[in-house]
Design a protein around this motif. Sequence first.
Motif, mmCIF file in Angstrom:
data_model
loop_
_atom_site.group_PDB
_atom_site.id
_atom_site.type_symbol
_atom_site.label_atom_id
_atom_site.label_comp_id
_atom_site.label_asym_id
_atom_site.label_seq_id
_atom_site.Cartn_x
_atom_site.Cartn_y
_atom_site.Cartn_z
ATOM 1 N N UNK A 206 0.829 -1.196 0.000
ATOM 2 C CA UNK A 206 0.000 0.000 0.000
ATOM 3 C C UNK A 206 0.871 1.256 0.000
ATOM 4 N N UNK A 207 0.287 2.351 -0.457
ATOM 5 C CA UNK A 207 0.993 3.624 -0.461
ATOM 6 C C UNK A 207 0.440 4.567 0.588
ATOM 7 N N UNK A 208 1.319 5.346 1.196
ATOM 8 C CA UNK A 208 0.927 6.358 2.180
ATOM 9 C C UNK A 208 1.694 7.620 1.812
ATOM 10 N N UNK A 209 0.968 8.675 1.440
ATOM 11 C CA UNK A 209 1.620 9.906 0.989
ATOM 12 C C UNK A 209 1.580 10.952 2.089
ATOM 13 N N UNK A 210 2.705 11.554 2.372
ATOM 14 C CA UNK A 210 2.764 12.640 3.347
ATOM 15 C C UNK A 210 3.601 13.769 2.769
ATOM 16 N N UNK A 211 3.345 14.986 3.231
ATOM 17 C CA UNK A 211 4.087 16.127 2.703
ATOM 18 C C UNK A 211 4.344 17.143 3.796
ATOM 19 N N UNK A 241 8.124 16.382 -5.416
ATOM 20 C CA UNK A 241 7.511 17.569 -4.833
ATOM 21 C C UNK A 241 7.474 18.792 -5.694
ATOM 22 N N UNK A 242 6.592 19.712 -5.281
ATOM 23 C CA UNK A 242 6.457 21.028 -5.900
ATOM 24 C C UNK A 242 7.484 21.948 -5.228
ATOM 25 N N UNK A 243 8.758 21.705 -5.492
ATOM 26 C CA UNK A 243 9.795 22.374 -4.707
ATOM 27 C C UNK A 243 9.864 23.871 -4.977
ATOM 28 N N UNK A 244 9.243 24.351 -6.044
ATOM 29 C CA UNK A 244 9.188 25.790 -6.267
ATOM 30 C C UNK A 244 8.438 26.508 -5.178
ATOM 31 N N UNK A 245 7.598 25.783 -4.431
ATOM 32 C CA UNK A 245 6.864 26.338 -3.288
ATOM 33 C C UNK A 245 7.482 25.917 -1.961
ATOM 34 N N UNK A 246 8.592 25.176 -1.995
ATOM 35 C CA UNK A 246 9.155 24.648 -0.753
ATOM 36 C C UNK A 246 8.400 23.437 -0.240
ATOM 37 N N UNK A 248 7.392 19.372 -0.535
ATOM 38 C CA UNK A 248 7.771 18.077 -1.106
ATOM 39 C C UNK A 248 7.040 16.961 -0.380
ATOM 40 N N UNK A 249 6.935 15.819 -1.068
ATOM 41 C CA UNK A 249 6.178 14.668 -0.581
ATOM 42 C C UNK A 249 7.092 13.449 -0.482
ATOM 43 N N UNK A 250 6.750 12.561 0.432
ATOM 44 C CA UNK A 250 7.327 11.220 0.483
ATOM 45 C C UNK A 250 6.192 10.233 0.246
ATOM 46 N N UNK A 251 6.336 9.404 -0.777
ATOM 47 C CA UNK A 251 5.337 8.372 -1.043
ATOM 48 C C UNK A 251 5.858 7.083 -0.398
ATOM 49 N N UNK A 285 1.745 20.968 3.427
ATOM 50 C CA UNK A 285 1.629 22.057 2.466
ATOM 51 C C UNK A 285 0.356 22.003 1.653
ATOM 52 N N UNK A 286 -0.191 20.785 1.467
ATOM 53 C CA UNK A 286 -1.384 20.711 0.618
ATOM 54 C C UNK A 286 -2.258 19.491 0.874
ATOM 55 N N UNK A 287 -1.855 18.555 1.698
ATOM 56 C CA UNK A 287 -2.662 17.353 1.878
ATOM 57 C C UNK A 287 -3.589 17.419 3.086
ATOM 58 N N UNK A 288 -3.574 18.530 3.817
ATOM 59 C CA UNK A 288 -4.480 18.664 4.945
ATOM 60 C C UNK A 288 -3.996 17.914 6.179
#
Length: 328
Positions: A206-211, A241-246, A248-251, A285-288
């Motif tokens: 399974x995948x678990x995404x965090x940012x 990650x969207x590093x232009x906004x600082x 990033x995500x770890x999947x 940054x964006x996943x709530x």
Amino acid sequence: DPGADASLCGMAATGASGTNAVRYGTMRPNVLNLRVVLPDGRLLHTAGPGRQPRKRAAGYDLTSLFVGSEGTLGFLTQATLRLHPLPEATAATIASFPSVGAAVACTVQVLQAAVPVARIEFLDEVMADACGRFSGVGLPAAATLLLELHGSRRSLAEQQQQTEEIVQQNGGSGLAWAEGLEEREQLWSMRHNAWYAALALRPGCQGYCTDVCVPISRLPDVVVETKKDLQASGITGPMVGHVGDGNFHCILILNSQDPEEAQRIHTFTERLGRRALAAGGTCTGEHGVGLGKRALLQEELGQEGLDTLRSIKAALDPHNLMNPGKVL
């Protein structure tokens, strides 16, 4: 640039972002008005019925209150959005770097040089290799940046030259600009399939995404520390990650039936969130915040901030009907 299964009101409710956010902003500054069904059934237009000014200073900013509220304050049923003109010319490229640190340092320098980059996406070597194999694109297994520039034809040439110089100063290679629509779509399709590419690293898991999101000046240090943490923890967790906004995500790919591995994932995500907070950033940054980061939310906002959120929740939803237990 929403995800494949995204809706506009869903993007607003989660305060979502996307690959174009570095130039055009996240959902929050692009939402001008929302139609919301409140918990008691009343219909609210957050900027007033039919209003769509580009800026306003009348009363509290109700629109921003509901953007990112994750369904805890009301149902978002309609969104009025800011529009942006399509650029005259567009060019995209892929650059490979000798290390994660070099790739992220290049990102910081591109932004500090005020290159009006539209998209700048980061893949670590694990993610780049996975995306290349999953999408059938010949991508080196190296830290990688995907960049896209928008502008007039004249300004684009200047931006490309500026970007190439900064990439080369950081040891980057492989720059070849794609200006045709089909080539660019192939490049971004590879990036958008990153989730499925990561899952393919461990079939059946399974995948678990965090940012997290940190100030641009602290991004290289935090990314390098996180990479070392992933390796030391023995976790399969490609970084993207969207590093232009600082941001990033770890999947994180895990066997959910293995309690020991699940615990390692949990402790890693807590360390990641606290690392971002220590760097002056945010735990997401964006996943709530959802359910998993409620403790970190208190650390980020402090007790006064959390009490204020609870007061707003109690005022709008006194019976706790909307997504009970979420965020607060």
